[in-house]
Design a protein around this motif. Structure first.
Motif: not given
Length: 188
Positions: A19-28
């Protein structure tokens, strides 16, 4: 709002990495506009990306949050994404989001079963047949989610899926590969 940056998670599960790919700003958290951007980066059009963002965030937001009160912005919390696991999936992810190696080993066999002996899925009917192998009885919601996931993956990966592609999807690396390929194609 409970926001735990993904970087603070000591060990990310395979599902979190997926799922991390979709977290564009990497804030969780994955907001609907981030889901939209992820789908666009995978090569999907405006309408498909918009509908996907709405449906995915609508169904995954509440199960992944810690609050009992639904957040109207529909964030998906990656730290709790294992709670959004639906029925009629491949059971490759355990309930905690880690990979079940025994289930994963079955993919090569299942691909051959769907393709009359080939090692790669190359048609829509084969992708749909693969999703049907995981259906749990009469399960319209989970069955539809499973079909959607397999079809989107097949479409994003240029109308083919083999065991290596599927493994890369589950471990979180395939989306990055596809997005880079799409970006390179746009540059040409």
């Amino acid at each position: 709002m409970d926001k735990t940056p993904l970087q603070e998670c000591p060990e990310k599960t395979a599902l979190q990495k997926h799922c991390e790919f979709f977290d564009q700003d990497k804030d969780g958290t994955i907001m609907p506009w981030e889901t939209y951007k992820g789908f666009r980066d995978l090569g999907f059009g405006f309408i498909t990306s918009t509908l996907s963002a709405f449906v995915i965030n609508l169904f995954l937001s509440y199960p992944t949050q810690d609050s009992k009160i639904p957040n109207p912005l529909l964030p998906i919390y990656i730290k709790n994404v294992h709670r959004g696991k639906h029925t009629s999936d491949s059971d490759t992810y355990n309930t905690d989001g880690t990979i079940n190696p025994k289930k994963f080993e079955q993919f090569q066999k299942l691909i051959r079963e769907c393709t009359n002996g080939k090692d790669v899925i190359t048609t829509l009917s084969e992708a749909l047949k693969l999703s049907e192998l995981f259906r749990h009885g009469f399960d319209p919601v989970g069955g539809t989610a499973s079909k959607g996931e397999w079809v989107f993956l097949w479409l994003a990966n240029d109308y083919k899926l083999d065991a290596k592609d599927i493994q890369a999807s589950y471990d979180g690396t395939l989306f990055e590969i596809i997005a880079k390929r799409r970006a390179d194609e746009k540059k040409k």
